[in-house]
Scaffold this active site. Structure first.
Site, PDB file in Angstrom:
ATOM      1  N   GLU A  10      -2.568 -26.566  38.911  1.00 16.49           N
ATOM      2  CA  GLU A  10      -2.128 -25.487  39.799  1.00 16.49           C
ATOM      3  C   GLU A  10      -3.102 -25.360  40.970  1.00 16.49           C
ATOM      4  O   GLU A  10      -4.321 -25.362  40.777  1.00 16.49           O
ATOM      5  CB  GLU A  10      -2.096 -24.171  39.011  1.00 16.49           C
ATOM      6  CG  GLU A  10      -1.793 -22.934  39.836  1.00 16.49           C
ATOM      7  CD  GLU A  10      -2.000 -21.651  39.059  1.00 16.49           C
ATOM      8  OE1 GLU A  10      -1.611 -20.583  39.581  1.00 16.49           O
ATOM      9  OE2 GLU A  10      -2.563 -21.705  37.941  1.00 16.49           O
ATOM     10  N   LYS A  39       6.837 -20.846  40.972  1.00 17.04           N
ATOM     11  CA  LYS A  39       6.468 -20.010  39.834  1.00 17.04           C
ATOM     12  C   LYS A  39       7.348 -18.766  39.756  1.00 17.04           C
ATOM     13  O   LYS A  39       7.551 -18.064  40.749  1.00 17.04           O
ATOM     14  CB  LYS A  39       4.994 -19.610  39.936  1.00 17.04           C
ATOM     15  CG  LYS A  39       4.459 -18.915  38.694  1.00 17.04           C
ATOM     16  CD  LYS A  39       2.975 -18.590  38.841  1.00 17.04           C
ATOM     17  CE  LYS A  39       2.438 -17.926  37.579  1.00 17.04           C
ATOM     18  NZ  LYS A  39       1.033 -17.503  37.742  1.00 17.04           N
ATOM     19  N   CYS A  68       0.410 -21.917  34.914  1.00 18.09           N
ATOM     20  CA  CYS A  68      -0.555 -20.990  34.331  1.00 18.09           C
ATOM     21  C   CYS A  68       0.027 -20.309  33.088  1.00 18.09           C
ATOM     22  O   CYS A  68       0.501 -20.987  32.185  1.00 18.09           O
ATOM     23  CB  CYS A  68      -1.021 -19.987  35.382  1.00 18.09           C
ATOM     24  SG  CYS A  68      -2.611 -19.220  34.980  1.00 18.09           S
TER      25      CYS A  68
END
Length: 268
Positions: A24, A85, A135
């Protein structure tokens, strides 16, 4: 930052693996803010040949808004694959409702990222359908299950790209690895983890770690992983359709039953 950009450039360009995954925000700048030719140079070798690349970086502009994203590169694409995301972090990636007054008063330079859709298409590469998550999105099994709504297009491999340098050398590293292991077990699909500080690892479809890089190590993890082609698990089937509703109903049923039994005991 120049050191990180140079390291990722050199490492990605030199990688010989079939699938290369960078963490990321491995590239922490927007494409338009990079040096001319940087991104094209990094990804050039993956636009032809047999290799594929998944690369974490922010996208967008002030007019359209920004996203925390993954770009995918492979031969035969008309445009890079993009995953945005969905599960954003409060205050880190968006300002919760009714709190903007506070950030403005404190002059905290926080903005809102745009939220990606739930169940975005997988990155199709050869026979593999790769579903990225970013994440702590792998904490939300019911959201990952949205990828399994159509068994014909269900992922064969999941990939987690994380930047958890914020947590230092803490319990967050083994905790996040344990979360990914649980998701791999629930969906019977391997999970590849690419992180900046740890835990970078390959997890098989049974939730077992088959390869791992020591935390805080500047290196690449080289390992073998085979995408899962097996049947959709019962959990994936009902979570894709109902989300957490069955669990909420079960919890409500247990509470109601406990209340009935308590009243009977008190009346008896």
């Amino acid at each position: 930052m120049p050191l990180a950009l140079a390291w990722y450039r050199d490492t990605i360009e030199a990688a010989m693996a079939d699938l290369v995954v960078a963490p990321e925000t491995a590239i922490p700048l927007l494409p338009q803010d990079l040096a001319p030719g940087y991104l094209q140079g990094v990804t050039a070798r993956y636009r032809t040949g047999h290799q594929a690349l998944l690369l974490g970086m922010p996208l967008g502009d002030a007019r359209a808004g920004y996203t925390n994203s993954v770009l995918g590169f492979a031969a035969g694409q008309s445009a890079p694959y993009e995953y945005d995301k969905h599960q954003l972090v409060p205050f880190g990636e968006f300002i919760p409702p009714l709190f903007r007054w506070f950030t403005e008063m404190m002059k905290i330079p926080l903005g809102d990222f745009n939220r990606g859709a739930l169940g975005q298409p997988s990155f199709v590469w050869g026979r593999e359908r790769i579903a990225p998550n970013i994440c702590y999105e792998d904490l939300f099994g019911e959201e990952l299950a949205a990828h399994f709504a159509d068994p014909a297009h269900a992922p064969t491999l999941m990939v987690n790209l994380s930047n958890i340098g914020w947590f230092g050398d803490s319990i967050a590293l083994p905790q996040h690895l344990a979360i990914s292991r649980m998701r791999a077990l629930e969906f019977a699909r391997p999970m590849v983890r690419s992180t900046n500080t740890g835990a970078t690892a390959v997890i098989d479809h049974t939730g077992q770690v088959s390869a791992r890089l020591a935390p805080f190590t500047r290196a690449g993890l080289h390992a073998q992983v085979r995408g899962g082609q097996g049947a959709i698990t019962p959990y994936a089937r009902w979570a894709a359709r109902w989300g957490l509703l069955p669990l909420w109903l079960a919890a409500a049923g247990v509470i109601l039953l406990a209340g009935v039994l308590r009243r009977r005991r008190n009346n008896g």
